[in-house]
Design a protein around this motif. Structure first.
Motif, mmCIF file in Angstrom:
data_model
loop_
_atom_site.group_PDB
_atom_site.id
_atom_site.type_symbol
_atom_site.label_atom_id
_atom_site.label_comp_id
_atom_site.label_asym_id
_atom_site.label_seq_id
_atom_site.Cartn_x
_atom_site.Cartn_y
_atom_site.Cartn_z
ATOM 1 N N LEU A 66 -3.791 -40.845 -48.321
ATOM 2 C CA LEU A 66 -4.068 -39.723 -47.432
ATOM 3 C C LEU A 66 -2.805 -39.217 -46.762
ATOM 4 O O LEU A 66 -2.493 -38.022 -46.781
ATOM 5 N N ASN A 103 -0.466 -37.531 -49.207
ATOM 6 C CA ASN A 103 -0.965 -36.216 -49.621
ATOM 7 C C ASN A 103 -0.740 -35.157 -48.544
ATOM 8 O O ASN A 103 -0.370 -34.024 -48.832
ATOM 9 N N LEU A 104 -0.988 -35.540 -47.288
ATOM 10 C CA LEU A 104 -0.876 -34.545 -46.229
ATOM 11 C C LEU A 104 0.563 -34.102 -46.009
ATOM 12 O O LEU A 104 0.833 -32.936 -45.740
ATOM 13 N N ILE A 105 1.483 -35.042 -46.121
ATOM 14 C CA ILE A 105 2.886 -34.665 -45.984
ATOM 15 C C ILE A 105 3.307 -33.797 -47.166
ATOM 16 O O ILE A 105 3.957 -32.769 -47.008
ATOM 17 N N HIS A 163 1.390 -31.970 -49.358
ATOM 18 C CA HIS A 163 0.710 -30.698 -49.566
ATOM 19 C C HIS A 163 0.739 -29.776 -48.365
ATOM 20 O O HIS A 163 0.629 -28.576 -48.504
ATOM 21 N N GLU A 164 0.814 -30.350 -47.167
ATOM 22 C CA GLU A 164 0.723 -29.477 -45.996
ATOM 23 C C GLU A 164 1.816 -29.766 -44.968
ATOM 24 O O GLU A 164 1.792 -29.219 -43.871
ATOM 25 N N GLN A 165 2.732 -30.630 -45.314
ATOM 26 C CA GLN A 165 3.830 -30.938 -44.390
ATOM 27 C C GLN A 165 3.295 -31.385 -43.033
ATOM 28 O O GLN A 165 3.915 -31.133 -42.002
ATOM 29 N N PHE A 166 2.134 -32.020 -43.030
ATOM 30 C CA PHE A 166 1.548 -32.465 -41.766
ATOM 31 C C PHE A 166 1.759 -33.973 -41.626
ATOM 32 O O PHE A 166 1.392 -34.748 -42.512
ATOM 33 N N LEU A 167 2.373 -34.367 -40.521
ATOM 34 C CA LEU A 167 2.700 -35.774 -40.301
ATOM 35 C C LEU A 167 1.620 -36.434 -39.461
ATOM 36 O O LEU A 167 1.518 -36.191 -38.254
#
Lengths: 138, 138
Positions: free
Chosen positions: A101, A104-106, A108-112
């Motif tokens: 998870l 994937n978030l980093i 695909h969405e650059q979300f840390l």
DNA sequence: CTAGTTGCAAAGAGTTTGCATGGCG
DNA sequence: CGCCATGCAAACTCTTTGCAACTAG
């Protein structure tokens, strides 16, 4: 913080250690420890100190009051958590699922993702079964 | 609920629609709409009604106050959400990542994720960059 | 008209804080 | 003995509620 180990802090830590994976409100704790001679303000002050030290986690369960969970193990610091909204029990998320998870978030969405603060809400297996039974029986 | 469309409810809905993907406290909203002649209690009552209708989502950002976000699109109902703790912006999680996560949790831990209530906390790309700059400059 | 909605102010719940006293080290 | 922690009660913040006046349909 935590310069002295008072009997109140001792009682609070013992109580938390006896209730791992539960989410408890300050009121719950103060009530349970009332017999041990702890005031509400001491509960709040100690919870705040422990939270700052990273030894407990503060979570929300929808209402206005805060809930606290013991997270004093290495386990807790590395895992993401699942919180059952029905019973308040906390589960540690499978490590591989968590890594997938976060990765994937980093990517695909650059979300840390913050591992300490993130809690996934839902229903645990036991409560799913219980709810199903309640539905069938009326 | 929402039997009548009063000017207050109209103003609130318009304001929310103009601020999608933000998380706003009742105070924020009441402040912004003070000029429009809406009382604090009307804000709370309308927010509660909208939440019950599933048109807005109520989230926590750590403190004691509740935040609300517009979730009146089909998009919002199907996706998991990411909330940046720094700026309060909400992002929709990549659908495939969300499905993978939900499937893994049911398979490996029999945990049924609630799509409406679950919000992953962390830091968005813009805030990651900003924080890095603050660190280097100040 | 008439039932839902509003504004105001008072009440509530949860949490925080000031200050004198008490107790850990 | 010095400083931190405690207990109590008052203060605070956010939210909810009772009630009379108002208004959308």
């Amino acid at each position: 913080m935590a310069a002295y180990i008072t009997k109140q802090r001792r009682a609070l830590l013992d109580y938390l250690a006896m209730h791992p994976d539960e989410s408890l409100s300050a009121g719950d704790i103060a009530g349970a420890l009332a017999g041990a001679g702890i005031s509400v303000s001491a509960v709040y002050r100690n919870l705040a100190a422990l939270e700052e030290e990273g030894r407990i986690r503060r979570v929300s369960r929808g209402g206005r009051e805060a809930y606290y969970q013991f997270s004093d193990s290495q386990d807790c610091r590395d895992h993401l958590h699942l919180l059952c909204k029905s019973c308040g029990t906390t589960y540690h998320m499978d490590e591989e699922d968590a890594e997938t998870l976060i990765r994937n978030l980093i990517r695909h969405e650059q979300f840390l993702v913050d591992r300490v603060d993130t809690v996934l809400y839902g229903t645990c297996e036991a409560c799913q079964i219980r709810k199903r039974m309640e539905k069938n029986h009326g």
